[in-house]
Write a protein that holds these residues in place. Structure first.
Motif, mmCIF file in Angstrom:
data_model
loop_
_atom_site.group_PDB
_atom_site.id
_atom_site.type_symbol
_atom_site.label_atom_id
_atom_site.label_comp_id
_atom_site.label_asym_id
_atom_site.label_seq_id
_atom_site.Cartn_x
_atom_site.Cartn_y
_atom_site.Cartn_z
ATOM 1 N N ALA A 290 37.512 -68.205 2.913
ATOM 2 C CA ALA A 290 37.193 -67.389 0.676
ATOM 3 C C ALA A 290 36.191 -66.154 1.740
ATOM 4 C CB ALA A 290 36.787 -68.726 0.269
ATOM 5 N N ALA A 291 35.196 -66.145 2.512
ATOM 6 C CA ALA A 291 34.480 -65.400 2.363
ATOM 7 C C ALA A 291 35.206 -64.126 3.278
ATOM 8 C CB ALA A 291 33.460 -65.594 3.052
ATOM 9 N N TYR A 297 39.793 -59.769 4.632
ATOM 10 C CA TYR A 297 40.555 -60.196 5.837
ATOM 11 C C TYR A 297 40.757 -61.282 5.380
ATOM 12 C CZ TYR A 297 37.155 -57.327 9.000
ATOM 13 O OH TYR A 297 36.411 -56.179 9.856
ATOM 14 N N ASN A 298 42.357 -61.771 6.409
ATOM 15 C CA ASN A 298 42.906 -63.081 6.172
ATOM 16 C C ASN A 298 43.747 -62.572 4.503
ATOM 17 O OD1 ASN A 298 41.388 -63.645 8.511
ATOM 18 N ND2 ASN A 298 41.890 -65.785 8.079
ATOM 19 N N THR A 304 43.940 -57.373 8.888
ATOM 20 C CA THR A 304 43.110 -57.384 9.836
ATOM 21 C C THR A 304 43.041 -59.647 9.872
ATOM 22 O OG1 THR A 304 42.521 -56.206 11.004
ATOM 23 C CG2 THR A 304 42.148 -58.202 12.111
ATOM 24 N N THR A 305 43.333 -60.419 10.507
ATOM 25 C CA THR A 305 43.221 -61.910 10.666
ATOM 26 C C THR A 305 42.368 -62.536 11.261
ATOM 27 O OG1 THR A 305 45.360 -61.968 9.271
ATOM 28 C CG2 THR A 305 44.993 -63.735 10.358
ATOM 29 N N THR A 327 44.999 -70.554 10.712
ATOM 30 C CA THR A 327 45.863 -70.316 12.090
ATOM 31 C C THR A 327 46.287 -71.369 12.181
ATOM 32 O OG1 THR A 327 44.620 -68.244 12.834
ATOM 33 C CG2 THR A 327 45.833 -69.434 14.356
ATOM 34 N N GLY A 328 45.264 -72.514 12.596
ATOM 35 C CA GLY A 328 45.385 -73.699 12.568
ATOM 36 C C GLY A 328 44.815 -74.536 12.336
ATOM 37 N N THR A 329 44.781 -75.750 12.838
ATOM 38 C CA THR A 329 44.327 -77.477 11.950
ATOM 39 C C THR A 329 44.932 -78.355 13.454
ATOM 40 O OG1 THR A 329 42.942 -78.992 11.042
ATOM 41 C CG2 THR A 329 45.475 -78.068 10.215
#
Length: 383
Positions: A290-291, A297-298, A304-305, A327-329
């Motif tokens: 969120a930030a 970003y993202n 840019t991510t 990206t992943g968890t």
């Protein structure tokens, strides 16, 4: 007059139990609305009244476990009531006392104070004195190195959770492999090193401790094996190399506030942008995202991510991964945990041995604890 006052006080205690503890949302059990009375349970389960204690309803992963477990207990015809500890061990202790005095004969406990054998022993002793089984779940009941102090001291006890170091190891390797494949794109300032941020959650939680350690160590091992330098913490003044939710709540809000402050000092314009974010749960990952999104970003294609990794594989994290914002968890299997807990509760209801039917589960063989059941983690990247 004294009799009338005593009656009023007793009524208030019952009302308190209903208001504070009976918040299950299951539609098939009126224990949610009536503080313990339920629709007629099926079969042998009719004699079981389960009190299910959660450390904090607001935890997203715990909410997933609760939803799954409510459904499975309902399907088994087991009468139950859920209690919210609201991240306060004193509150949870009082709820346990009230449940036992109200005739509940099975305790299912997600302790507030993780990894405390003293707290777990106090709960187990209460269950033993009342002659009722206790199933601890999710949050460690013993300190690392003190395995068996609680689980080995009471016959009618079990733990359903995870092997604490596994998530950290799995996350670290996943991050390392991702960086090796995408190193140049992640290294925004082209200094040859990846600057990272780490969001810990609860400093006393065994899971958080291992995830913080191995999420970085195992990533570094993958990087160095590939000829890349180890990760570098973005803030050299922070010798702990993590940012901590001071309330121990692993919250999105705390992570978002930290990240907003970070981004006011660390940016691409200054040549010191944070290039990787590692979080010990998905809630904090969502706060960081969120930030980042507020800073541009993202946000998907054309922006840019910054790679963000979490743990739990909550539905909201899966949606962020599908959108390209995360990206992943590491999947912590809420349904699998609930299924195992419900199996044990069913054993109690049928009069079987507490651990009947659990031979297929991974257990803590290293410490000889057949009653400590591990639900495995899994990588999740949306693929």
């Amino acid at each position: 007059m004294k009799k009338v006052l005593a009656f009023v006080l007793a009524a208030l205690m019952v009302f308190s139990l209903v208001a504070c503890g009976s918040n299950s949302t299951a539609t098939g059990s009126s224990s949610a609305a009536a503080g313990g009375s339920s629709a007629a349970p099926a079969g042998d389960a009719s004699g079981v009244k389960a009190a299910v204690f959660y450390y904090n309803y607001s935890d997203t992963y715990i909410s997933s476990v609760r939803t799954a477990l409510d459904g499975k207990l309902e399907a088994a015809g087991i009468e139950y009531t859920d209690f919210d500890g609201n991240n306060n061990q004193t509150t949870q202790n009082e709820q346990i006392d009230t449940a036992l005095s109200s005739g509940y004969n099975l305790l299912i406990v997600n302790m507030v104070t993780s990894g405390s054998s003293d707290t777990a022993t106090a709960i187990a002793d209460k269950a033993k004195a009342a002659g009722v089984p206790v199933i601890f779940f999710n949050r460690a009941v013993e300190e690392d190195g003190n395995e068996g102090a609680v689980l080995g001291a009471y016959d009618n006890i079990a733990f359903v959770g995870t092997d604490a170091p596994e998530a950290g190891h799995m996350q670290g390797k996943m991050i390392g492999n991702y960086l090796v494949e995408n190193y140049d794109a992640v290294d925004l300032n082209k200094d040859g090193t990846i600057q990272y941020a780490m969001f810990m959650g609860d400093a006393s939680n065994v899971e958080a401790i291992y995830r913080t350690q191995y999420g970085v160590e195992d990533c570094d091992a993958v990087l160095t094996e590939a000829g890349k330098p180890a990760l570098e913490y973005f803030d050299s003044a922070n010798t702990n190399k993590y940012q901590l939710d001071m309330n121990g709540a692993w919250s999105a809000q705390a992570a978002q506030e930290y990240m907003q402050t970070n981004l006011s000092q660390y940016s691409e314009a200054n040549g010191n942008m944070i290039e990787l974010i590692i979080c010990n749960n998905d809630n904090m990952a969502e706060g960081c995202i969120a930030a980042l999104q507020a800073a541009g970003y993202n946000n998907g294609e054309g922006t840019t991510t910054i790679p963000v990794f979490g743990v739990d594989a909550t539905d909201s994290a899966k949606a962020l991964i599908a959108a390209g914002s995360m990206t992943g968890t590491i999947k912590q299997d809420a349904d699998g945990m609930a299924e195992c807990i419900a199996l044990l509760a069913g054993n109690v209801a049928s009069g079987s041995d507490l651990l009947a039917g659990t031979d297929s589960y991974t257990k803590d063989e290293a410490n000889g604890l057949d009653n400590k059941i591990f639900i495995p983690y899994q990588e999740y990247t949306g693929e």
